[in-house]
Scaffold this active site. Structure first.
Site, PDB file in Angstrom:
ATOM      1  N   GLU A  83       0.796  -1.231   0.000  1.00  0.00           N
ATOM      2  CA  GLU A  83       0.000   0.000   0.000  1.00  0.00           C
ATOM      3  C   GLU A  83       0.830   1.284   0.000  1.00  0.00           C
ATOM      4  OE1 GLU A  83      -3.106   0.332  -0.417  1.00  0.00           O
ATOM      5  OE2 GLU A  83      -3.897  -1.674  -0.101  1.00  0.00           O
TER       6      GLU A  83
ATOM      7  N   SER B 150     -49.767 -15.266 -17.272  1.00  0.00           N
ATOM      8  CA  SER B 150     -50.926 -14.435 -17.608  1.00  0.00           C
ATOM      9  C   SER B 150     -51.170 -13.266 -16.665  1.00  0.00           C
ATOM     10  CB  SER B 150     -52.186 -15.299 -17.665  1.00  0.00           C
ATOM     11  OG  SER B 150     -52.207 -16.027 -18.860  1.00  0.00           O
TER      12      SER B 150
END
Length: 767
Positions: free
Chosen positions: A111, A395
Site C-alpha cells: 500500500e 398471464s
C-alpha cells in the site's frame, strides 16, 4: 603553420563573430521563454498553494472517536426500530501488541512503501502514480497516490466513493494527513488502519477477519494468510476468497511479490506462499446466528442497492442512518410463511421456492419482501428472486399488456365481444393455445380475462398495437427491449440486462398498485429517508406519475375482482375482503416436455398478483432449476401464499371497495366509458356498440328511459343468444379433454401448455 594557424583563427574568428550574433539572439528568445515558463510554473504553484490553503482551512479536525470507530450504517424499520447495524457487530479491535511485524510489512509493502519516510503525503508517490496512469491509461489497473495516512483519513472522515474524490476533498485529506502525522506515531496510524478497514462479508478490522476466515489470532497466520488479509481492503468484495478465489489469489500474490521486492520475505518463503491454495485453511463462513438478519436479508439487499443506485454512498463506510419502509411485522410473517414455520402451507419439498413483494398502493413503498425459502444460514445479502426478471409470470401480464391498453387507448367496454377460436400468432403458423386446449367462441372481454383465455389476449394485443402496449407498460415501470406478440400472455424476454427488461414480483406489484389507486404509478422504494453524518437528510418519497385514466384502472379492477370470485383465482379468495387479482402460469416447450417424466400437467412457473385498496402483492412459485416442474399437487401454492399474506395485512386495516369514476357507467353488469365511440366487437364481425352516444344515454338507462332501457335490453338479449360456450368453468371442474367449446363440436389435439386454472398452463405455445 603560424600563418595557417592565424588564418584558421582569423576564419574562425570571423565565423565565430557571426555565430555569436545569432546565438545572442537565440539565447535571448530561449531565456524569455524559460522565464515565462518559470513564471507560469510559479503562478501555478502559488495558485495551487492558494487553492490548497483555501480548501484546507475548512477541514474538520480528526477526533479520536472518528479514528477509533467504524462509520457503520444503521437501518431502521418503518416504526423507527433498529434492525441492522452493518459494521458494528462484526469488528474486533487489535491492540498494538497483537499486531505482528509481518502484517505491518505486508501492508506497507503493497500500500505505501515509503510510509516510514514521508510525513502524511508523498510527492514522489504522487508523481510516480501520475506517470504510471498516463502511460497505462488504456490498460486499466490505475495506481492511487494516497498514502496509508491519507487512506486512514478517508476512512475516518470522508466517503470512499470515487464520485466524492473532488479537489476540495483531496486537499482537505492531504492537510489532515499531515496534521495526523504530527499527532500520532507511525505505529499508531498502522494500528488504526488495521482496525478500521472493511474486510468483506460484513467484517471490519483485520483481527475480525483473521478469526472469522482462519480461526486464528493475527500472530498465528502464515505468510500466505497474512498477505491475503493485507490485500483485501483495496476491494474487499472483489477479493473475498470464498466466492472470488481466482481474484483473491491474484491479489494475494501481488502482496507477496511486493514483500519479496522489499526484502520482507525470502525467495523460498515467497515460493512456498504463492504455491499455497488460496482457500487453504478457510473456516466455514458464519456471520452469526442472527434470526433477524435472515428475516430481512432480501429486503436489506434491496435497500443497499437503492442506496448505491440513487446516492452513490457506501453503507459500509459512510455512517448512514437509513430509515426504511420495512414493516417488520409483515416481513416476519412473510418469512415465516415462506419457510413454513407453522405448517400453514403444504410445500411439496424443501427445494420448492417462493418469491413475493408487498407494496403500499398509495406510495409505492415496499413494506415486505421474500426472495426465496430455506436459504442457507451462511448466506448474507444473497440472491433475491423477488426482483429478478429471469422467470415467467405468465398471464399476470394480461391486464397490463393487453386489457389495460385496450380500455385506455381504444376505450372498449368490458362487455365488448371477442371470438375465442383457432388463431395463429400474427405472421406465423404457430397456433395460440388456451390452457384447456379448447375454445369458447364469442365471449366478452370480461370473461376472456377472468377465465384467462389466451387467444383473446393475443388478439387484443394485436388490436392495440405493440407500440401502444409498450407505451402503457413503460408508464408502469416495465420494459422489454423488443416486445413480441407472445408477451401478450408471457413475460419471457431473451434480453434482461440485469433487471432492466422483463418483469419481477417487485415490478408487477408496483404495476398492479396503479390499478388500485386509480392510475398513478409509484416507483418501488425501500427507503423513506437517510440521515447523513453532516446532519443533512435526503427524502426518497415519490410523487408518482399518471400511468392511465381512472376509468381504465377501475374497469381492469372490476374484471379482476371476478377472477377471484368466479374465475381462475378462487383459491385467493378471502372472506369479507374486497380484492382483485390475476393468476399466471408458464409452460414448457415440446422439447422440454420430452425431457421431463410426467403424468399430468406440469409448469415451470406459477404466480399470482392481487391487490386491495391498501396493498398490492405479487407472488411467484417454482424451482431454482427450471426443469424441475410444478405439478398439479402444488400449483395452487402461489394463490394460497397470497391469500394468507393478504389476510394477515388486512386484519387490522380492512380494505374498502373501489369507487366508480363519474365517466364510467355500468349497464347490464358491464362497464362503459361515457361517450366512447368504440365498436362493441373487437373482431369487427358482430354488432357495433349501441351505446356510442353521450353520457346522458347511460344516465337515462338508470332513469328507466324507454329508449335507453330498450337498447340495453336489446344488447343483453343479443349477447345471451349469440354467445356460445361462455359459461363459467369452476377451477375444480375444468374439462381437460380435447373437445372444442366453440359450438362447432370439433376437436383440437392437446398441445404443451399448462393452465391459469389449476388444471393447466395459460401460456400456451409461444413462438
Amino acid at each position: 603553420m603560424a600563418n595557417r594557424s592565424r588564418s584558421n583563427q582569423s576564419h574562425g574568428t570571423s565565423t565565430k563573430v557571426k555565430k555569436g550574433k545569432k546565438t545572442r539572439k537565440s539565447g535571448s528568445i530561449i531565456l524569455k521563454i524559460l522565464t515565462a515558463l518559470v513564471g507560469l510554473v510559479l503562478i501555478g504553484v502559488l495558485g495551487g498553494i492558494g487553492v490548497f490553503a483555501y480548501y484546507a482551512k475548512d477541514a474538520e479536525p480528526i477526533t479520536e472517536k472518528s479514528l477509533d470507530s467504524t462509520a457503520s450504517s444503521k437501518f431502521y424499520d418503518i416504526n423507527g426500530n433498529l434492525f441492522e447495524d452493518i459494521g458494528s457487530e462484526n469488528r474486533e479491535k487489535a491492540t498494538s501488541e497483537e499486531i505482528p511485524q509481518r502484517l505491518d510489512d505486508a501492508i506497507v509493502s503493497v500500500e505505501d512503501q515509503r510510509f516510514y519516510k514521508h510525513h502524511g503525503i508523498d510527492p514522489i508517490r504522487i508523481a510516480g502514480s501520475l506517470i504510471h496512469n498516463i502511460t497505462n491509461s488504456d490498460s486499466g489497473g490505475l495506481q492511487g497516490g494516497s498514502t496509508l495516512t491519507q487512506q486512514l483519513v478517508k476512512l475516518s472522515v470522508f466517503s470512499t466513493k470515487a464520485s466524492d474524490q473532488t479537489l476540495k476533498r483531496k486537499a482537505q485529506e492531504a492537510w489532515l494527513a499531515t496534521r495526523l502525522e504530527k499527532e500520532k506515531s507511525k505505529q499508531e496510524i498502522l494500528t488504526y488502519y488495521i482496525n478500521k478497514v472493511y474486510m468483506g462479508n460484513g467484517l471490519y478490522g483485520m483481527k475480525t477477519a483473521s478469526e472469522t476466515y482462519y480461526g486464528k489470532n493475527l500472530s498465528d497466520l502464515s505468510i500466505a494468510e497474512t498477505a491475503l488479509l493485507a490485500g483485501l481492503p483495496q476491494a474487499p468484495n472483489s477479493y473475498e476468497p470464498y466466492e472470488h478465489a481466482e481474484a483473491a489469489k491474484k491479489r494475494r500474490d501481488t502482496v507477496l511479490y511486493t514483500m519479496l521486492e522489499n526484502d520482507k520475505i525470502t525467495q523460498s518463503e515467497y515460493d512456498e506462499a504463492v504455491a499455497t491454495d488460496i482457500q487453504a485453511g478457510l473456516q466455514p463462513l458464519n456471520t452469526g446466528d442472527n434470526t433477524t438478519r435472515k428475516i430481512v436479508d432480501n429486503y436489506l439487499t434491496e435497500v443497499i442497492n437503492q442506496i448505491e443506485e440513487e446516492t452513490d454512498k457506501d453503507v459500509y463506510t459512510d455512517g448512514l442512518e437509513v430509515h426504511t419502509n420495512l414493516n417488520m411485522d409483515q416481513q416476519t410473517y412473510i418469512y415465516n410463511l415462506a419457510n413454513n414455520t407453522d405448517g400453514t402451507i403444504a410445500y411439496p419439498d424443501d427445494d420448492f421456492q417462493v418469491a413475493a413483494t408487498m407494496v403500499d398502493v398509495n406510495t409505492g413503498n415496499v413494506t415486505a419482501q421474500i426472495g426465496g425459502r430455506n436459504i442457507a444460514d451462511d448466506v448474507y445479502l444473497g440472491f433475491n428472486q423477488a426482483v429478478s426478471t429471469d422467470r415467467d409470470l405468465g398471464s399476470t401480464v394480461k391486464p397490463i399488456t393487453d386489457y389495460g391498453p385496450a380500455f385506455e387507448y381504444l376505450q372498449y367496454s368490458t362487455g365488448a365481444t371477442i371470438t375465442d377460436a383457432k388463431y395463429n400468432y400474427p405472421g406465423t403458423k404457430t397456433a395460440v393455445n388456451n390452457w384447456d386446449n379448447s375454445y369458447m367462441g364469442t365471449i366478452t372481454l370480461r370473461q376472456a380475462l377472468y377465465d384467462s383465455r389466451n387467444v383473446p389476449a393475443v388478439k387484443l394485443f394485436e388490436k392495440v398495437g405493440a407500440d401502444k402496449s409498450a407505451e402503457f407498460l413503460n408508464g408502469l415501470g416495465i420494459q422489454y427491449k423488443d416486445i413480441l406478440a407472445s408477451n401478450a400472455i408471457s413475460s419471457n424476454t431473451e434480453t434482461q440486462e440485469g433487471t432492466k427488461y422483463g418483469i419481477s414480483t417487485e415490478k408487477m406489484a408496483a404495476a398492479y398498485a396503479a390499478f388500485s389507486n386509480g392510475g398513478t404509478y409509484y416507483k418501488p422504494s425501500y427507503i423513506d429517508h437517510i440521515e447523513y453524518l453532516d446532519g443533512t437528510t435526503q427524502s426518497f418519497s415519490s410523487a408518482g406519475q399518471k400511468a392511465m385514466e381512472e376509468s381504465t384502472a377501475y374497469m381492469v379492477t372490476d374484471v379482476l375482482k371476478d377472477v377471484i370470485t368466479k374465475g381462475s383465482g378462487t383459491y385467493a379468495s378471502i372472506y369479507n375482503v374486497t380484492q382483485a387479482g390475476k393468476t399466471g402460469t408458464s409452460n414448457y416447450s415440446t422439447e422440454e416436455l420430452a425431457k421431463i417424466p410426467h403424468y399430468s400437467t406440469i409448469s415451470p412457473d406459477v404466480s399470482f398478483t392481487g391487490y386491495t385498496t391498501n396493498y398490492a402483492l405479487s407472488v411467484w412459485t417454482g424451482y431454482s432449476n427450471r426443469m424441475t416442474p410444478i405439478t398439479t399437487a402444488s400449483e395452487n401454492i402461489a394463490q394460497l401464499f397470497y391469500r394468507n399474506m393478504m389476510q394477515y395485512v388486512s386484519q387490522d386495516q380492512a380494505p374498502a371497495d373501489w369507487t366508480k369514476p363519474s365517466n364510467v357507467s355500468r349497464v347490464g353488469g358491464e362497464l362503459y366509458i361515457n361517450g366512447s365511440t368504440a365498436s362493441n366487437s373487437v373482431d369487427g364481425t358482430s354488432y357495433n356498440n349501441y351505446y356510442n352516444n353521450s353520457t346522458s344515454s347511460y344516465n337515462n338507462y338508470y332513469d328507466n328511459s324507454s329508449s335507453s332501457s330498450s337498447a340495453a335490453q336489446d344488447y343483453n338479449n343479443y349477447s345471451s343468444s349469440s354467445v356460445t360456450g361462455n359459461e363459467t368453468v369452476p377451477s375444480s371442474s375444468v374439462n381437460n379433454g380435447n373437445t372444442n367449446n366453440d359450438g362447432t363440436g370439433s376437436s383440437t389435439p392437446p398441445v404443451d401448455g399448462g393452465g391459469d386454472d389449476p388444471t393447466g398452463g395459460d401460456a400456451g405455445t409461444t413462438p
